[in-house]
Design a protein around this motif. Structure first.
Motif, PDB file in Angstrom:
ATOM      1  N   THR A  50       0.883  -1.258  -0.095  1.00  0.00           N
ATOM      2  CA  THR A  50       0.017   0.094  -0.035  1.00  0.00           C
ATOM      3  C   THR A  50       0.946   1.309   0.002  1.00  0.00           C
ATOM      4  O   THR A  50       0.746   2.186  -0.796  1.00  0.00           O
ATOM      5  N   LEU A  51       1.899   1.185   0.962  1.00  0.00           N
ATOM      6  CA  LEU A  51       2.847   2.395   0.991  1.00  0.00           C
ATOM      7  C   LEU A  51       3.835   2.518  -0.374  1.00  0.00           C
ATOM      8  O   LEU A  51       3.848   3.456  -0.789  1.00  0.00           O
ATOM      9  N   SER A  53       2.832   1.591  -3.155  1.00  0.00           N
ATOM     10  CA  SER A  53       1.939   2.070  -4.370  1.00  0.00           C
ATOM     11  C   SER A  53       1.690   3.562  -4.110  1.00  0.00           C
ATOM     12  O   SER A  53       1.615   4.380  -5.067  1.00  0.00           O
ATOM     13  N   GLU A  54       1.617   4.210  -3.003  1.00  0.00           N
ATOM     14  CA  GLU A  54       1.226   5.540  -2.851  1.00  0.00           C
ATOM     15  C   GLU A  54       2.774   6.303  -3.132  1.00  0.00           C
ATOM     16  O   GLU A  54       2.456   7.399  -3.830  1.00  0.00           O
ATOM     17  N   LYS A  57       3.054   5.740  -7.498  1.00  0.00           N
ATOM     18  CA  LYS A  57       1.762   5.931  -7.969  1.00  0.00           C
ATOM     19  C   LYS A  57       1.455   5.197  -9.479  1.00  0.00           C
ATOM     20  O   LYS A  57       1.409   5.671 -10.442  1.00  0.00           O
ATOM     21  N   THR A  61      -1.556  -1.847  -9.007  1.00  0.00           N
ATOM     22  CA  THR A  61      -1.008  -2.408  -7.559  1.00  0.00           C
ATOM     23  C   THR A  61      -1.497  -3.783  -7.377  1.00  0.00           C
ATOM     24  O   THR A  61      -2.642  -4.260  -7.711  1.00  0.00           O
TER      25      THR A  61
END
Ligand SMILES: Nc1nc2c(ncn2[C@@H]2O[C@H](COP(=O)(O)OP(=O)(O)OP(=O)(O)O)[C@@H](O)[C@H]2O)c(=O)[nH]1
Ligand SMILES: [Mg+2]
Length: 358
Positions: A50-51, A53-54, A57, A61
């Motif tokens: 998740t991190l 992917s942040e 961007k 994912t």
């Protein structure tokens, strides 16, 4: 990753499967055994993805996942149906979760015997050993017949040796997973997918009220060398219909932090000795599941066989270092961006970029 939910009839396998996957298959005391497995895919929650992917961007994912197969009850009676059509399908899974009933139910007691998880575990071990023994004996017989006809290659001799070691183990009423085979022997018999060779996790399916009273049984099972946990199947299944906030409240009440899905995937990772590495970029951020101790070239092969075949080097940095320093650029400046060769053992949380040429 394919994991089988197995157990005696009506131990709550489908109830737990429904809780895990959000599916709504029939759970019924009186329905006859289903003829095939329910299959559901569960995403492995990993906040690192998740991190990442942040941070990157990416367009896509992709989390790791586990495929759970919920099989109908097996081994109901002593040596029943040793050639059941469903066995090969069960054995094609990479690990088993054995679900044993510890919730009280008079009707189920009457039909399937009183609650006794230790006895049931022994019964399952015995049946698996017996089923494997039949396979081994049949195969040895065939090999010996071949010998008489002059079919005696080196490969077959290795297989025969391994099978005899296995037979000895099984005749001593021990599981194949506890037998140390040489790598070439292991390879020779892998295709048989023996029941008693698979990693086994024991789940005691308890009522909500007795959930905290299972320590004695858990300890006894763990003393036999198994990983074991208790689960309140029906309670968890009912939770899966609630919203997130209520679920958290109910779980906290039971002293649990994570959802059944997260707890069970963590247990399976532990049982199987699995770790994750990541690939990152603006196209895709993705988690890959490997066994602990996998080297860089084999890890590359997970992504694509070309990457293993043409492997040159793995560019590598750690997830924790990336989060600490904020960007790949900073990692490079600090000298934390490494180049690793084929034999490098990939660590949990490594971020890899494979240089290759084919
Ligand atoms: N009280 C109680 N009942 C449960 C629990 N888990 C399952 N049951 C009940 O047990 C019965 C059988 O549940 P299933 O989940 O269908 O069991 P199963 O192991 O999938 O059964 P088969 O696939 O036929 O072997 C249902 O009536 C469930 O409601 C539990 O934790 N507590
Ligand atoms: Mg079922």
């Amino acid at each position: 990753m394919k994991i089988a939910l197995i157990g005696p009839p009506k131990s709550g396998k489908t109830t737990i499967f429904n809780a895990l996957t959000g599916a709504q298959h029939e759970m019924d005391k009186y329905s006859p055994a289903a003829s095939e497995a329910n299959i559901g895919i569960v995403q492995v929650t990993d906040e690192r993805i998740t991190l990442l992917s942040e941070l990157y961007k990416p367009k896509k994912t992709i989390y790791a996942n586990i495929e759970f197969h919920d099989f109908p009850g097996i081994f109901a009676r002593e040596s029943e149906n040793p050639e059941s059509a469903i066995y090969p399908e069960i054995k094609s899974c990479e690990a088993f979760v054995l679900i044993l009933r510890v919730f009280k139910d008079e009707e189920l007691d009457e039909l399937y015997g009183p609650v006794d998880p230790l006895k049931m575990l022994s019964h399952f071990e015995d049946e698996m050993i017996l089923s494997d023994m039949l396979v081994v004996e049949k195969r040895i017989e065939k090999i010996l017949l071949g010998y008489k006809r002059g079919i005696k290659t080196a490969a077959i001799q290795i297989e025969e040796k391994a099978l005899n070691l296995i037979l000895e183990q099984l005749q001593a009423n021990k599981s194949i997973r506890d037998l140390d085979l040489a790598p070439e022997e292991d390879k020779a018999i892998r295709g048989f997918q023996f029941f008693s060779a698979k990693p086994l996790l024991i789940l005691l399916n308890s009522s909500e009220s007795e959930f905290k009273k299972q320590n004695e049984a858990l300890d006894a099972i763990r003393q036999r060398g198994f990983m074991a946990q208790v689960i309140a199947g029906k309670f968890e299944q009912e939770l899966s219909g609630l919203n997130e906030e209520d679920t958290e409240l109910f779980l906290a009440d039971m002293g649990m932090e994570h959802s059944i899905k997260d707890r069970l995937t963590m247990l399976c990772y532990e049982l199987l000795g699995l770790v994750s590495f990541f690939t990152v970029g603006t196209d895709e951020v993705r988690a890959w599941t490997i066994s602990k101790g996998t080297n860089a070239v084999n890890a590359a092969g997970k992504i694509h066989s070309d990457l293993a075949r043409g492997f040159i080097r793995a560019e590598c940095f750690g997830y924790a270092a990336l989060i600490q320093h904020g960007s790949e650029k900073h990692l490079k400046e600090k000298g934390l961006f490494r180049l690793e060769g084929k034999e490098y053992l990939v660590q949990d949380g490594d971020i890899l970029n494979i240089r290759f040429s084919v």
